[in-house]
Design an enzyme around this catalytic site. Sequence first.
Site, mmCIF file in Angstrom:
data_model
loop_
_atom_site.group_PDB
_atom_site.id
_atom_site.type_symbol
_atom_site.label_atom_id
_atom_site.label_comp_id
_atom_site.label_asym_id
_atom_site.label_seq_id
_atom_site.Cartn_x
_atom_site.Cartn_y
_atom_site.Cartn_z
ATOM 1 N N THR A 1 -8.340 6.985 -1.857
ATOM 2 C CA THR A 1 -9.678 6.260 -2.060
ATOM 3 C C THR A 1 -10.774 7.542 -1.700
ATOM 4 O OG1 THR A 1 -9.442 5.347 0.025
ATOM 5 C CG2 THR A 1 -9.139 3.940 -1.507
ATOM 6 N N LYS B 1 1.145 14.401 1.522
ATOM 7 C CA LYS B 1 -0.073 14.816 1.109
ATOM 8 C C LYS B 1 -0.136 16.232 0.910
ATOM 9 C CE LYS B 1 -2.339 10.861 3.394
ATOM 10 N NZ LYS B 1 -3.170 9.997 2.431
ATOM 11 N N LYS C 1 -14.425 8.640 -3.650
ATOM 12 C CA LYS C 1 -15.657 9.077 -2.807
ATOM 13 C C LYS C 1 -16.130 10.482 -3.422
ATOM 14 C CE LYS C 1 -13.865 6.178 0.709
ATOM 15 N NZ LYS C 1 -13.041 6.186 1.977
ATOM 16 N N LYS D 1 -7.914 14.070 4.861
ATOM 17 C CA LYS D 1 -7.107 13.096 4.911
ATOM 18 C C LYS D 1 -6.139 13.060 6.225
ATOM 19 C CE LYS D 1 -6.187 14.068 0.538
ATOM 20 N NZ LYS D 1 -6.414 12.731 -0.389
ATOM 21 N N ARG D 2 -5.535 11.937 6.505
ATOM 22 C CA ARG D 2 -4.166 12.084 7.261
ATOM 23 C C ARG D 2 -3.732 13.170 6.937
ATOM 24 N NH1 ARG D 2 -4.063 8.296 11.615
ATOM 25 N NH2 ARG D 2 -2.178 9.193 12.028
ATOM 26 N N HIS E 1 0.780 -1.140 0.022
ATOM 27 C CA HIS E 1 -0.010 -0.001 -0.058
ATOM 28 C C HIS E 1 0.815 1.165 0.161
ATOM 29 C CE1 HIS E 1 -4.008 -1.843 0.692
ATOM 30 N NE2 HIS E 1 -3.225 -2.665 1.293
HETATM 31 C C1 7GP Z 1 -2.736 3.793 2.000
HETATM 32 C C2 7GP Z 1 -1.992 4.423 1.069
HETATM 33 O O1 7GP Z 1 -1.311 5.508 1.344
HETATM 34 C C3 7GP Z 1 -3.321 5.082 -0.168
HETATM 35 O O2 7GP Z 1 -2.801 5.683 -1.114
HETATM 36 C C4 7GP Z 1 -4.142 4.206 -0.199
HETATM 37 O O3 7GP Z 1 -5.432 4.345 -1.016
HETATM 38 C C5 7GP Z 1 -4.469 3.159 0.786
HETATM 39 O O4 7GP Z 1 -3.477 2.665 1.506
HETATM 40 C C6 7GP Z 1 -5.373 1.901 0.609
HETATM 41 O O5 7GP Z 1 -4.727 1.146 -0.456
HETATM 42 N N1 7GP Z 1 -1.716 3.411 2.802
HETATM 43 C C7 7GP Z 1 -1.786 3.062 4.104
HETATM 44 O O6 7GP Z 1 -2.858 3.793 4.872
HETATM 45 C C8 7GP Z 1 -0.781 2.689 5.108
HETATM 46 O O7 7GP Z 1 -0.572 2.900 6.454
HETATM 47 C C9 7GP Z 1 1.431 1.641 5.108
HETATM 48 O O8 7GP Z 1 0.246 2.178 4.393
HETATM 49 C C10 7GP Z 1 1.153 0.366 5.395
#
Ligand code: 7GP
Length: 831
Positions: free
Chosen positions: A678, A573, A682, A567-568, A374
Amino acid sequence: DQASLDPKIVSLWEKCAVNENNDKENFQRSFVRHVTTTLARSVYNIDNFSAYQATAHTVRDQLIKQWNETQQSHTEADPKRVYYLSLEFLLGRSLDNALLNLGLKENFGEGVKDLGFRMEDVLDEEVDAALGNGGLGRLAACYMDSLASLDYPAWGYGLRYTYGIFQQRLNDGYQVEFPDYWLNFDNPWELPRLDVTVDVQFGGSVNKYTDEDGRVRHVWEGNDVIKAVAYDVPIPGYGTKNCINIRLWSSKPKRQFDLGRFNAGEYEQAVQEQMQAENITAVLYPNDNHMVGKELRLKQQYFWVAASLHDIVRRFIKTGKPWSKFPDQVAIQLNDTHPTLAIVELQRILVDLEGLKWDEAWDIVTRTFAFTNHTILPEAMEKWPVPMVAYLLPRHMQIIFDVNLFFLQKVEKLFPDDRDLLAKLSIIEEATPQFVRMAHLAIVGSHQVNGVAELHSNLIKTTIFKDFVKFYGSEKFTNVTNGITPRRWLHQANPKLGDLITEVLGSKNWLKDLSSLNQLEKFADDKEFKKQWVTVKRSNKVRLAEYIKTHTGVVVNPNALFDIQVKRIHEYKRQFMNILSVIHRYNSLKKMSSEERCDVVKRVIIFGGKAAPGYYIAKLVIKLINSVAEVVNKDESIDDTLKVVFIPDYNVSVAEIIIPASDISQHISTAGTEASGTSNMKFVLNGGLILGTVDGANIEIHEEIGDDNIFMFGNLADQVEDLRHAHRYRNVPIDPALQEVINDIESGHFGDSRIFSPLINTLTIGKDYYLISDDFGSYLSAQNLVDEAYKNQDDWTRKSILCTARMGKFSSDRAIKEYANRIWNAKPCST
Ligand code: 7GP
């Protein structure tokens, strides 16, 4: 065992299992029964919260029945099952979702109203299940909704944290964290299974012995045993009777307390063990896209993985099938590297406990697992110190070394003399101390590895995993673009738009087949339809304006352009870039005459998101946003043309209010850093346009909705390395417009400028790693295009309709079908 049941019981059960009449009257009977029995309250004393509980328990009764029937029918059919291992499930609220998915909303809604309550108030009593940080956790929740709705025989496995993601409040513009007491009241959405437990051991040592066949066998004797207790969360599908399960594990001590110590009068020591055991599932680690190498986190991971695999293996053994059939019956998806120890645990079960030969076991393991990556951010890559793993999980450490040895032997055979390649591919990083690279282990132990959007899946092949492509070839690496569930993110969050769509399309079929939204295209120029579309958007903006007023005190004008970034908070970002551009806008407004300002599009710029508690720079960004908001919002000289809002405690249920109200939302990560995103999907699904960089799923959204309906800007992913190089080794001047903004902050215009110097330093001393200066000019131009486009309201509405109409691809149903067909080889199994 059904056969041995008394026929009377069976016949009663079958009667029960037939769906009751869920009309208004039956609902109300059940509501009152739950108030008086389950809640033990008097009917003269029902507040909104009790009304919520009684409604929830009534729905829960239905869910349990469907859940039981689904599990029963899966046991009979014994299909290949899909197991989704995720350390995070960011479910949000359940009541509205369950009502809609089960088709009970109308009758129950009338029933509630009839008893003197407003359904909105009742729904609003529920606390979010916030067992996740952001994208990864919410994706898992959307995928469970799709798995259920598409009738896949699937299970989720996760942890039941006592505390989910912290609550965010603001104090003087700074983020402060408060614990999330989500289990303080009863949780009707889980079924405690106090009888379903697994003993999980830690530490200790490994003993060797030779068995009758002369094979060396290993026995791991841990010195610490902790009990995992199952809590099941039913997940109802939409438009099906299928109701699947997320099994969350909670840690409990193996024994309540140390009797010896208790009897010796050492009461505190007697319960210490219990407290330590309960620590394991006490709290969700609050980092998004960032690894923090705490021992407790590693314990969480193994605890969860060991309990889940034990459960999966137990279910398989019951079928009496031989081990060679395991990969035909079981697919396990690893949601990032957090569950990677499952690979090692299955190998241990097969070799040490079941006595399979190493190669035979490893073949089963690698045919069972698949891995989703991810992120490519280096700080997010999990690696654990070898001494820590060896101490907590001595047998697993041995197995990892063996897996690595056999793997590297194969590499060496194919690439003799390439020592660099061996070092690069190794599961072990040769540092002091050594580290286990979890992503490498996940790749070696899986048959497929996927990224979450086209660009990201290409990037993993050319950057972080490029050496693995050399060895395995590129077929092992694939893409499954993320998706979102239209049930929660349109039907539930935006009921008015959902109803309008259903009315004009003549059915609710779009909820099962999102691509049928494309029929909306023919209404993009329909005057009457456009009017209704605008009315819906406007009422969603009014709803958000009210929320903002209540939660921040700021009054915003629903006629203004709502510009949203939620978002976070993370440097990649670039919320920082957004607020810098807000300052630029503010300064331009101040330079205008009031006549000039009359022509300006009024904007409300809305931020929301949590910063990890230890992420200093992210927290400063929040402070800067609030400091700018304070100056701008009370400056009457700009005639209400600009407002800035930071909405505290952004979470799933707040997102459900924010997203339907957007005119434009921002997805402006440095190209190549956001794996997918994501929320971009939305927003567009709800008829909001987006302003974004050429990154993640923005690219595919652009492909679907077309040039005219999106605002893209900035440098491309393949330029990023060169630009960074230039910042490092050449004297790249800062963009002049950006420099002006920096000067403005430094002049103290937004409070004591010393507070913000660490932030400003990221642009200067920090060499602008996220390339804010490089993108600033094109960002401002794109912002101007947004303003221009918004002036033509009629055309904007057309764009908005086309956005929604063209989002079919981004349903999580499409994504789940891709996983099922291309990765899991799993088929639906309806109840
Ligand atoms: C996130 C990504 O930052 C985001 O771009 C993506 O849409 C989402 O996963 C779902 O695939 N990643 C995380 O939340 C994260 O913590 C590290 O990844 C493990």
